[in-house]
Design a protein around this motif. Sequence first.
Motif, PDB file in Angstrom:
ATOM      1  N   GLY A  49      -1.523  17.005   3.847  1.00  0.00           N
ATOM      2  CA  GLY A  49      -0.818  16.340   4.933  1.00  0.00           C
ATOM      3  C   GLY A  49      -0.803  14.835   4.778  1.00  0.00           C
ATOM      4  O   GLY A  49       0.222  14.176   5.040  1.00  0.00           O
ATOM      5  N   GLU A  50      -1.920  14.259   4.343  1.00  0.00           N
ATOM      6  CA  GLU A  50      -1.990  12.815   4.138  1.00  0.00           C
ATOM      7  C   GLU A  50      -1.041  12.382   3.020  1.00  0.00           C
ATOM      8  O   GLU A  50      -0.339  11.366   3.138  1.00  0.00           O
ATOM      9  N   ALA A  51      -1.008  13.151   1.940  1.00  0.00           N
ATOM     10  CA  ALA A  51      -0.113  12.821   0.830  1.00  0.00           C
ATOM     11  C   ALA A  51       1.343  12.883   1.263  1.00  0.00           C
ATOM     12  O   ALA A  51       2.146  11.999   0.937  1.00  0.00           O
ATOM     13  N   TYR A  52       1.676  13.910   2.033  1.00  0.00           N
ATOM     14  CA  TYR A  52       3.068  14.049   2.475  1.00  0.00           C
ATOM     15  C   TYR A  52       3.457  12.943   3.445  1.00  0.00           C
ATOM     16  O   TYR A  52       4.552  12.373   3.352  1.00  0.00           O
ATOM     17  N   ASN A  53       2.570  12.623   4.386  1.00  0.00           N
ATOM     18  CA  ASN A  53       2.875  11.565   5.352  1.00  0.00           C
ATOM     19  C   ASN A  53       3.119  10.235   4.643  1.00  0.00           C
ATOM     20  O   ASN A  53       3.939   9.427   5.085  1.00  0.00           O
ATOM     21  N   THR A  54       2.410  10.006   3.560  1.00  0.00           N
ATOM     22  CA  THR A  54       2.584   8.757   2.813  1.00  0.00           C
ATOM     23  C   THR A  54       3.880   8.754   2.015  1.00  0.00           C
ATOM     24  O   THR A  54       4.649   7.794   2.052  1.00  0.00           O
ATOM     25  N   ARG A  63       5.058   1.014  -0.807  1.00  0.00           N
ATOM     26  CA  ARG A  63       3.791   0.283  -0.866  1.00  0.00           C
ATOM     27  C   ARG A  63       2.754   1.041  -1.680  1.00  0.00           C
ATOM     28  O   ARG A  63       1.974   0.448  -2.419  1.00  0.00           O
ATOM     29  N   TYR A  64       2.743   2.376  -1.543  1.00  0.00           N
ATOM     30  CA  TYR A  64       1.799   3.176  -2.317  1.00  0.00           C
ATOM     31  C   TYR A  64       2.086   3.066  -3.806  1.00  0.00           C
ATOM     32  O   TYR A  64       1.162   2.946  -4.617  1.00  0.00           O
ATOM     33  N   ASP A  65       3.361   3.125  -4.170  1.00  0.00           N
ATOM     34  CA  ASP A  65       3.728   3.014  -5.582  1.00  0.00           C
ATOM     35  C   ASP A  65       3.301   1.664  -6.157  1.00  0.00           C
ATOM     36  O   ASP A  65       2.976   1.560  -7.343  1.00  0.00           O
ATOM     37  N   ARG A  66       3.281   0.639  -5.309  1.00  0.00           N
ATOM     38  CA  ARG A  66       2.971  -0.703  -5.799  1.00  0.00           C
ATOM     39  C   ARG A  66       1.478  -1.005  -5.804  1.00  0.00           C
ATOM     40  O   ARG A  66       0.947  -1.595  -6.746  1.00  0.00           O
ATOM     41  N   PHE A  67       0.793  -0.583  -4.716  1.00  0.00           N
ATOM     42  CA  PHE A  67      -0.609  -0.974  -4.555  1.00  0.00           C
ATOM     43  C   PHE A  67      -1.597   0.172  -4.727  1.00  0.00           C
ATOM     44  O   PHE A  67      -2.809  -0.046  -4.664  1.00  0.00           O
ATOM     45  N   GLY A  68      -1.089   1.409  -4.888  1.00  0.00           N
ATOM     46  CA  GLY A  68      -1.994   2.533  -5.064  1.00  0.00           C
ATOM     47  C   GLY A  68      -2.773   2.850  -3.803  1.00  0.00           C
ATOM     48  O   GLY A  68      -2.266   2.716  -2.684  1.00  0.00           O
ATOM     49  N   SER A  69      -4.036   3.254  -3.971  1.00  0.00           N
ATOM     50  CA  SER A  69      -4.844   3.685  -2.828  1.00  0.00           C
ATOM     51  C   SER A  69      -5.150   2.554  -1.850  1.00  0.00           C
ATOM     52  O   SER A  69      -5.607   2.816  -0.735  1.00  0.00           O
TER      53      SER A  69
END
Length: 309
Positions: A49-54, A63-69
């Motif tokens: 669920g967390e992965a999908y929401n992101t 932002r995830y693609d750029r900064f990761g975790s």
Amino acid sequence: MAKDHYSVLGVQRTAKPDEIQRAYRKLARKYHPDVNREPDAADKFKEIGEAYNTLSDPETRARYDRFGSDYRHYASSGAGPGGNGGRWGPRAGARPGRGGYGNVEVDMGGDVDWEDLLGGWFRQQAGGPAQGTDHEAELWLTLEEAVRGGKRTVRLAQPDGATSNYVVDVPPGVLDGQRIRLAGQGGPGREGGPQGDLLLTMRIQPDSRYRLKGRDIYVDLPVTPSEAALGAKIKTQAPAGTVTITVPSSSSSGRRLRLRGQGMPNPRGLPGNLYAEIKIMVPPSLSKEERKLYEKIGSVSDFNPREER
């Protein structure tokens, strides 16, 4: 170390939104705590669920693609931690000519608090409040429940591991694959936007007694040889309740008797029909008197079912 969201969903980093959604639905059904009893199912479901929401939100995914975790520590506009300066990238989904940056990056150095100064402008460019994501689940019904309809309480696990109960008003005559939308019961909105919806897909459980084809319902009707030969009125159970079927005399196995309008209800048109298919049954063992009577019938009857007629 946090797991990569793309790996969790089993998709490539170039995956399109519909690929991400399909992967999420498949995994959510597999690891739903109400279905999967493995000890780590709830944790796995929360992780999915967390992965999908992101990844389902274009801005958050960028932002995830750029900064990761560490993407949560960065402002939604793309600034570095603290909002003081940093390197500003294109807004996710920006299009040339519509307020976006395209592929241009602008380096804004210095001690100016750009997030405070331009935060409102960036939020406006990002579209302001947005509706939350729609959540999806399946609701399994017996054929009787689908025919009669009524209120059902559904208990669903949330991405954070908690569970919630939803009251669903199932309309009579719902078919397998149809959806019921519960407005405002989905994911939370962004920046004060409305919640998404909960979409429940109806699933009808297989039933050994009935066969559903469209809105028509088929049921086997066991009869004795004498009932088939002489005719009879027989009460039998149907999904909507008990019905009385008139069996004409000289009825053979396989004959279908139609009860018009006794099948699946149709809120927008004519209901389906109920078809009772005759199955002639003989006793598993015969008494002496029954055997004599059958022998007498055999001696006086010239009927041969194997002859062509």
